[in-house]
Design an enzyme around this catalytic site. Structure first.
Site, PDB file in Angstrom:
ATOM      1  N   HIS A 103       0.856  -1.191   0.000  1.00  0.00           N
ATOM      2  CA  HIS A 103       0.000   0.000   0.000  1.00  0.00           C
ATOM      3  C   HIS A 103       0.887   1.235   0.000  1.00  0.00           C
ATOM      4  CE1 HIS A 103      -3.483   2.506   0.922  1.00  0.00           C
ATOM      5  NE2 HIS A 103      -2.656   3.196   1.685  1.00  0.00           N
ATOM      6  N   ASP A 119     -16.090   1.943   6.207  1.00  0.00           N
ATOM      7  CA  ASP A 119     -15.056   2.897   5.778  1.00  0.00           C
ATOM      8  C   ASP A 119     -15.576   3.774   4.647  1.00  0.00           C
ATOM      9  OD1 ASP A 119     -12.373   4.052   5.558  1.00  0.00           O
ATOM     10  OD2 ASP A 119     -12.388   3.054   3.621  1.00  0.00           O
ATOM     11  N   ARG A 158     -15.876  12.123   6.377  1.00  0.00           N
ATOM     12  CA  ARG A 158     -14.592  12.771   6.724  1.00  0.00           C
ATOM     13  C   ARG A 158     -14.191  13.768   5.645  1.00  0.00           C
ATOM     14  NH1 ARG A 158     -10.658   8.056   6.972  1.00  0.00           N
ATOM     15  NH2 ARG A 158      -9.115   9.683   7.321  1.00  0.00           N
ATOM     16  N   SER A 161      -8.843   3.169   8.557  1.00  0.00           N
ATOM     17  CA  SER A 161      -9.401   3.119   7.205  1.00  0.00           C
ATOM     18  C   SER A 161      -8.534   2.233   6.297  1.00  0.00           C
ATOM     19  CB  SER A 161      -9.475   4.557   6.660  1.00  0.00           C
ATOM     20  OG  SER A 161      -9.676   4.566   5.285  1.00  0.00           O
ATOM     21  N   LYS A 177      -9.190  -2.406   5.393  1.00  0.00           N
ATOM     22  CA  LYS A 177      -9.322  -2.952   4.029  1.00  0.00           C
ATOM     23  C   LYS A 177      -8.224  -3.976   3.751  1.00  0.00           C
ATOM     24  CE  LYS A 177      -9.671   1.397   2.835  1.00  0.00           C
ATOM     25  NZ  LYS A 177      -9.732   2.709   2.227  1.00  0.00           N
TER      26      LYS A 177
HETATM   27  N1  URA Z   1      -6.574   6.306   2.176  1.00  0.00           N
HETATM   28  C1  URA Z   1      -7.534   5.573   2.789  1.00  0.00           C
HETATM   29  O1  URA Z   1      -7.882   4.488   2.335  1.00  0.00           O
HETATM   30  N2  URA Z   1      -8.066   6.071   3.917  1.00  0.00           N
HETATM   31  C2  URA Z   1      -7.709   7.242   4.457  1.00  0.00           C
HETATM   32  O2  URA Z   1      -8.238   7.622   5.492  1.00  0.00           O
HETATM   33  C3  URA Z   1      -6.716   8.010   3.808  1.00  0.00           C
HETATM   34  C4  URA Z   1      -6.164   7.514   2.654  1.00  0.00           C
END
Ligand code: URA
Length: 434
Positions: free
Chosen positions: A82, A161, A168, A183, A187
């Site tokens: 990621h 999320d 947000r 968040s 995932k």
């Molecule tokens: N990427 C995400 O998946 N979540 C966040 O809160 C910020 C960047």
């Protein structure tokens, strides 16, 4: 327990327990807790922060809002990567087939462009026919066959999320480390990865401008991964200038192909190989770093990674003829060059501005429902540290929107600093946190 009490406890700086956090997220998802109460809690978290245990509980509550993929039938560790996002960051497109070509499972779930920063899904979808919206069943099948599947977040996975991120986004609570950690990691855990390599960026083109904040984010992410039994390692890398030379969806596929064919810009190749090496080390801890790196270099230089990319593209519906002959791809109606007006050295690039300029000429979205022009983008002919002479081409822009050309050139000119003396450039790969 009531939403009011939980919000007021967080507002007053108290620590929430696991059942309060579960109760709130569940209540929000079943609509017994209203959006205005959720946003009040988000702002209280933003202002008061969360402990490590609270952040882990929040991640667990997020995961519980949807289904989790079970990849236990696939032998060995399943390793994803990621990146916290940046400009010109096309590493996933090169690294995923590279690592999969070594027989390691890479369940890669990526995102779309966000603000100034591009997204892997948009880049892949610039390949005609490429489908990233696989069902979870297809995802599993493709992953089993190719050791790789490239998809976007599905509706079944961590729906909390998706809804909370949308709140947000409009309530100034995105840049909050515990909320970002829950968040991202919810995932990555729900998708079934049990190994994860994080590329946490800092600098003018990153969400975290300061190294200290990038480090704090990396530690928060690693802490959650460890709590869920994931093996996680983070690289802190510079986004003080774009990665590689090309910015824009198809342009970034082109540059990824250069890398997959054993060439490509040195910085892009270096960051990709470093992250790929970490993925290999996670899956095969018996290897030394040197041996893991050697395998990665061989996979790129032998054409094995490229072959794997062609195979996965074909399986996911993409047109491989255009990957084999990129010059057949349509080109933009307008190409314009930014020339140096004086001799000097490029000492800095405001990477956020470069990213936003690429969005403005069609390479990204200003609103969620904007369409992307896959051809549009920027090609850098010079990078930080380079010498320029008057009249040299610094960069080139490509767009179909004629009236955006001049404003884009002006914005890019202002984003790039030319000075009489060179300055030393920060290291690209700053440190690793395990
Ligand atoms: N990427 C995400 O998946 N979540 C966040 O809160 C910020 C960047």
């Amino acid at each position: 327990m009531s939403p009011y009490e939980i919000i007021s406890r967080k507002r007053d700086g108290k620590i929430l327990n696991e059942s309060e956090i579960q109760y709130f997220i569940q209540g929000f998802m079943n609509e017994s807790i209203a959006e205005y109460q959720m946003t009040a809690l988000l702002m209280a978290i933003y202002l008061r922060g969360m402990t490590a245990d609270e952040t882990i509980a929040l991640t667990r509550a997020y995961i519980a809002s949807g289904i989790s993929i079970d990849l236990d039938d696939l032998e060995g560790l399943k390793v994803d990567k990621h990146s916290t996002g940046g400009v010109g960051d096309k590493v996933s497109i090169i690294l995923a087939p590279l690592v999969a070509s070594l027989g390691i499972y890479v369940p890669m779930m990526s995102g779309r462009g966000l603000g100034h920063s591009g997204g892997t899904l948009d880049k892949l979808e610039s390949i005609p026919g490429f489908r990233t919206n696989l069902s979870l069943e297809e995802f599993h099948r493709v992953l089993r066959k190719h050791h790789l599947a490239l998809i976007g977040q599905t509706a079944e996975l961590v729906p909390a999320d998706k809804r909370i991120y949308a709140l947000r986004d409009v309530t100034a609570t995105v840049d909050c480390i515990p909320l970002i950690c829950a968040s991202i990691m919810s995932k990555k855990i729900a998708e079934g990865a049990n190994g994860l390599v994080l590329d946490v960026k800092y600098g003018s083109g990153a969400f975290m401008k300061r190294v200290e904040d990038a480090e704090a984010l990396a530690k928060g992410l690693i802490n959650i991964g460890s709590a869920f039994g994931q093996k996680v390692i983070a690289s802190i890398t510079s986004m003080e200038q774009p990665l590689g030379n090309k910015i824009g969806n198809w342009l970034e596929i082109e540059e990824s192909l250069d890398c997959l064919n054993g060439g490509g810009p040195k910085d892009l190749r270096g960051v990709t190989l470093n992250l790929a090496m970490h993925m290999v080390k996670i899956a095969r801890p018996e290897l030394s770093r040197e041996d893991a790196m050697r395998l990665c270099v061989e996979a790129l230089d032998s054409g094995a990674a490229m072959q794997h990319f062609l195979e996965i593209t074909e399986t996911q519906g993409g047109d491989i003829a255009v990957l084999q002959n990129p010059s057949a791809y349509p080109t933009s109606t307008h190409t314009s060059i930014l020339k140096a007006e004086r001799d000097g050295y490029i000492t800095s690039m405001n990477t956020y501005e470069i990213g936003m300029t690429s969005v403005g000429i069609g390479a990204g979205r200003l609103k969620a429902d904007d369409t992307i022009d896959p051809k549009a983008g920027i090609i850098l002919h010079k990078k930080c540290g380079d010498t320029v002479k008057t009249g040299d081409s610094i960069l080139e822009i490509r767009t179909d929107i004629a009236d955006r050309v001049q404003p884009a050139l002006k914005r890019l000119k202002d984003a790039i600093t030319l000075a009489d003396e060179p300055i030393s450039q920060p290291a690209l790969i700053l440190k690793e946190i395990a």
